[in-house]
Write a protein that holds these residues in place. Structure first.
Motif, PDB file in Angstrom:
ATOM      1  N   GLU A  74      -7.348   0.832  -3.932  1.00 47.91           N
ATOM      2  CA  GLU A  74      -7.736   0.087  -3.085  1.00 47.91           C
ATOM      3  C   GLU A  74      -6.702   0.371  -1.857  1.00 47.91           C
ATOM      4  O   GLU A  74      -5.339   0.706  -1.698  1.00 47.91           O
ATOM      5  N   LYS A  76      -4.090  -0.034   1.352  1.00 48.23           N
ATOM      6  CA  LYS A  76      -3.107  -1.101   1.675  1.00 48.23           C
ATOM      7  C   LYS A  76      -2.770  -1.362   3.121  1.00 48.23           C
ATOM      8  O   LYS A  76      -2.213  -2.242   3.501  1.00 48.23           O
ATOM      9  N   TYR A  77      -3.185  -0.192   3.874  1.00 50.26           N
ATOM     10  CA  TYR A  77      -2.818  -0.187   5.286  1.00 50.26           C
ATOM     11  C   TYR A  77      -4.189   0.170   6.159  1.00 50.26           C
ATOM     12  O   TYR A  77      -4.927   0.869   5.429  1.00 50.26           O
ATOM     13  N   THR A  86      -8.340   3.765   6.912  1.00 46.07           N
ATOM     14  CA  THR A  86      -7.091   3.042   5.985  1.00 46.07           C
ATOM     15  C   THR A  86      -6.594   3.946   5.161  1.00 46.07           C
ATOM     16  O   THR A  86      -6.928   5.251   5.075  1.00 46.07           O
ATOM     17  N   SER A  88      -4.244   4.154   1.137  1.00 42.07           N
ATOM     18  CA  SER A  88      -3.780   3.353  -0.337  1.00 42.07           C
ATOM     19  C   SER A  88      -2.291   3.388  -0.376  1.00 42.07           C
ATOM     20  O   SER A  88      -1.801   2.588  -0.964  1.00 42.07           O
ATOM     21  N   ALA A 111      -0.133  -3.132   7.051  1.00 42.90           N
ATOM     22  CA  ALA A 111      -0.486  -3.705   5.781  1.00 42.90           C
ATOM     23  C   ALA A 111      -1.532  -4.725   6.019  1.00 42.90           C
ATOM     24  O   ALA A 111      -1.929  -5.536   6.913  1.00 42.90           O
TER      25      ALA A 111
END
Length: 112
Positions: A74, A76-77, A86, A88, A111
């Motif tokens: 998934e 994270k950023y 994005t 992970s 984040a």
């Protein structure tokens, strides 16, 4: 030159052989190595097939197909201006993260 079984080591003075003899040895050795590797692969496939059948699969292919797919990590950023970008937090940092970190920002700024 004498023939050997698998347990016998042949001691040959290769310096005494002609180029043709050396090429013939090389050719036969390459063929023997390929044959050995093929036998090893067949044995490994046979053993794996037996294990698959013992575990209740119809075939090795069925067992391999039943492996769960790798789950994608998934994110994270997220890029502040382009939400499609994005990361992970695993693997190599994307360019936009690396540039932001060099300019003094922190990962917390991105984040999700």
């Amino acid at each position: 030159m004498r023939q050997a079984n698998e347990e016998t080591v042949i001691d040959i003075n290769y310096n005494d052989l002609s180029l043709e003899q050396l090429k013939e040895i090389n050719k036969k050795s390459a063929a023997a190595i390929a044959d050995f590797e093929n036998r090893q692969k067949k044995e490994a496939i046979q053993k794996a097939t037996e294990i698959a059948k013992a575990a209740g699969f119809a075939s090795l292919e069925d067992m391999l197909a039943a492996q769960p797919a790798k789950q994608k990590a998934e994110p994270k950023y997220r890029h502040p201006e382009n939400s499609e970008l994005t990361w992970s937090g695993r693997g190599r940092k994307p360019g936009w993260i690396a540039e932001a970190l060099e300019s003094g920002k922190s990962l917390d700024d991105f984040a999700i």
